[in-house]
Design an enzyme around this catalytic site. Structure first.
Site: not given
Ligand code: SAM
Ligand code: SF4
Ligand code: DTB
Length: 323
Positions: A59, A63, A66, A104, A135, A195, A267
Site C-alpha cells: 500500500c 499509516c 499498518c 467485510c 461491507c 462503519c 465492535r
Molecule cells: N486501506 C484501507 C484504509 O486504510 O482505509 C482499508 C484497510 S485498513 C487495513 C483498515 C483499518 O484497519 C485501518 O484504518 C486501521 O484502523 C485498522 N488497522 C490496520 N492495521 C492495524 C493494526 N496493526 N492494529 C489495529 N488496527 C489496524
Molecule cells: Fe494502506 Fe494500511 Fe493505511 Fe489502509 S491502513 S491505507 S492498507 S497502509
C-alpha cells in the site's frame, strides 16, 4: 442544565465532557454504559463479521500502525493481486456457514480505480446473493464511486478516523483527516451505512483518545458501526514497540463510546488475541456488541473461531438476529 445533559440533547460532545466520563470510577462508568446499552440493544446479542483481505500489502500510504504499508519492512508475502471472485465467494460461503452475518472485504489501496471498483462490485453482488450483509474498505472514494457501490447493494463502507485530529499527523502523512471526513460524507450521501472507528494504543494520550470519540460521536449522524481496534503491534512497523495501553483504559474507551453513541453497534475489533477472556467479557459489559469472527483479520491473527464460539457460549451470548 448539567453540561453532560446538554451534550446528550444537542448531540454535540466536547473533549472536556468526554474526559469527565473517562475520569469516573471504573465501576460507575461500566455500570452507566451497561444501562445505556440495555436501553438500546438486546444485551446478550453479538454481531459477527468475518474479514477477508481481497488485496494485501504494497500500500502506498504510510499509516504507522499498518503491516500493509510499503513504507515499512514487514515481510508480507509478495502477492499483490486482487482476489478472484470465486475465492471470495468460497470464503464468504464458509463464513456464512460458520454463523457470520456480515462479510467485510478489505483492500490495501489508497483509493480504488474504476476498474478495481468494477471487480469489487461483482464481489459485493455475489456475497449479497449468499444472503449476507456486505461491507468493504477500499480507502478514499472519488466522486461517483460510493453511488456505484450503493447501486451494487453494498450495506456498509468501513473507513476509520483512526485517532484524534491532533494526534493524526504522528501516524499518517499521506492523507489528511479532512480526506477521511470527505470519504465518510460521500458514503453517507450515497445512502450506505457508515462503519467508522479507530485504534487505541498508538501512543496517544487519554485526551487524544477522547478526541477520537468526540469526532465519531459528532458526525451527523454518528456511524451505525464503530470498530474499536487495540493496536496489533507488528514487527517492522514504526509502532512495533509502543507500550500496550492499560486494560482498564481500553475498557473505559469502550464504555465511553457506548455512552456517547448509544445506538451504534460497537465492535471489539483487532487485538483480541492479546486479550484474556475476562477482559473481553468486561468489554461486552461496557457495551461492545460485535466482533470480528474468523481465524484471521487482514494479515494478523484473530482468535480461532472455535474458541470464540466457546467464549460466547460460556457467556450465554448469541449471534444477533439480522433486522
Ligand atoms: N486501506 C484501507 C484504509 O486504510 O482505509 C482499508 C484497510 S485498513 C487495513 C483498515 C483499518 O484497519 C485501518 O484504518 C486501521 O484502523 C485498522 N488497522 C490496520 N492495521 C492495524 C493494526 N496493526 N492494529 C489495529 N488496527 C489496524
Ligand atoms: Fe494502506 Fe494500511 Fe493505511 Fe489502509 S491502513 S491505507 S492498507 S497502509
Ligand atoms: C477495522 O477497523 N479493523 C479491521 C477492519 N476495520 C478492516 C482491520 C484490522 C486489521 C488488523 C491488522 C491486520 O490484520 O492487518
Amino acid at each position: 442544565m448539567e453540561a453532560m445533559a446538554v451534550e446528550r440533547e444537542t448531540g454535540f460532545w466536547t473533549v472536556t465532557t468526554v474526559l469527565r466520563l473517562y475520569e469516573m470510577p471504573f465501576l460507575d462508568l461500566v455500570h452507566r454504559a451497561q444501562e445505556v446499552h440495555r436501553a438500546h440493544h438486546s444485551p446478550n446479542e453479538v454481531q459477527l463479521s468475518t474479514l477477508m483481505s481481497i488485496k494485501t500489502g504494497a500500500c502506498t500510504e504510510d499509516c504507522a500502525y499498518c503491516p500493509q504499508s510499503k513504507h515499512h519492512d514487514t515481510q508480507l508475502a509478495d502477492d499483490q493481486r486482487l482476489a478472484k471472485l470465486q475465492e471470495v465467494v468460497e470464503e464468504a460461503r464458509a463464513a456464512r456457514d460458520q454463523g457470520a452475518q456480515r462479510f467485510c472485504m478489505g483492500a490495501a489501496w489508497r483509493s480504488p480505480t474504476e476498474r478495481q471498483l468494477d471487480d469489487v462490485i461483482e464481489m459485493v453482488r455475489a456475497v449479497k446473493a449468499l444472503g449476507m450483509e456486505t461491507c468493504v474498505t477500499l480507502g478514499m472514494l472519488k466522486d461517483g464511486q460510493a453511488e456505484r457501490l450503493k447501486e451494487a447493494g453494498l450495506d456498509y463502507y468501513n473507513h476509520n478516523l483512526d485517532t484524534s485530529p491532533e494526534f493524526y499527523g504522528n501516524i499518517i502523512t499521506t492523507r489528511t483527516y479532512q480526506d477521511r471526513l470527505d470519504t465518510l460524507d460521500a458514503v453517507r450521501d450515497a445512502g450506505i451505512k457508515v462503519c467508522c472507528g479507530g485504534i487505541v494504543g498508538l501512543g496517544e494520550s487519554r485526551r487524544e483518545r477522547a478526541g477520537l470519540l468526540v469526532q465519531l460521536a459528532n458526525l451527523k449522524p454518528y456511524p451505525e458501526s464503530v470498530p474499536i481496534n487495540n493496536l496489533v503491534r507488528v514487527e517492522g512497523t514504526p509502532l512495533a514497540d509502543v507500550p500496550a495501553v492499560d486494560e482498564f483504559e481500553f475498557v473505559r474507551t469502550i464504555a465511553v463510546a457506548r455512552i456517547i453513541m448509544p445506538a451504534a453497534v460497537l465492535r471489539l475489533s483487532a487485538g483480541r488475541t492479546e486479550m484474556s477472556d475476562s477482559m473481553q467479557a468486561l468489554c461486552f459489559m461496557a457495551g461492545a456488541n460485535s466482533i470480528f469472527y474468523g481465524d484471521e483479520l487482514l494479515t494478523t491473527a484473530n482468535p480461532q473461531q472455535a474458541k470464540d464460539k466457546h467464549l460466547l457460549e460460556r457467556l450465554g451470548m448469541r449471534p444477533a438476529v439480522l433486522s
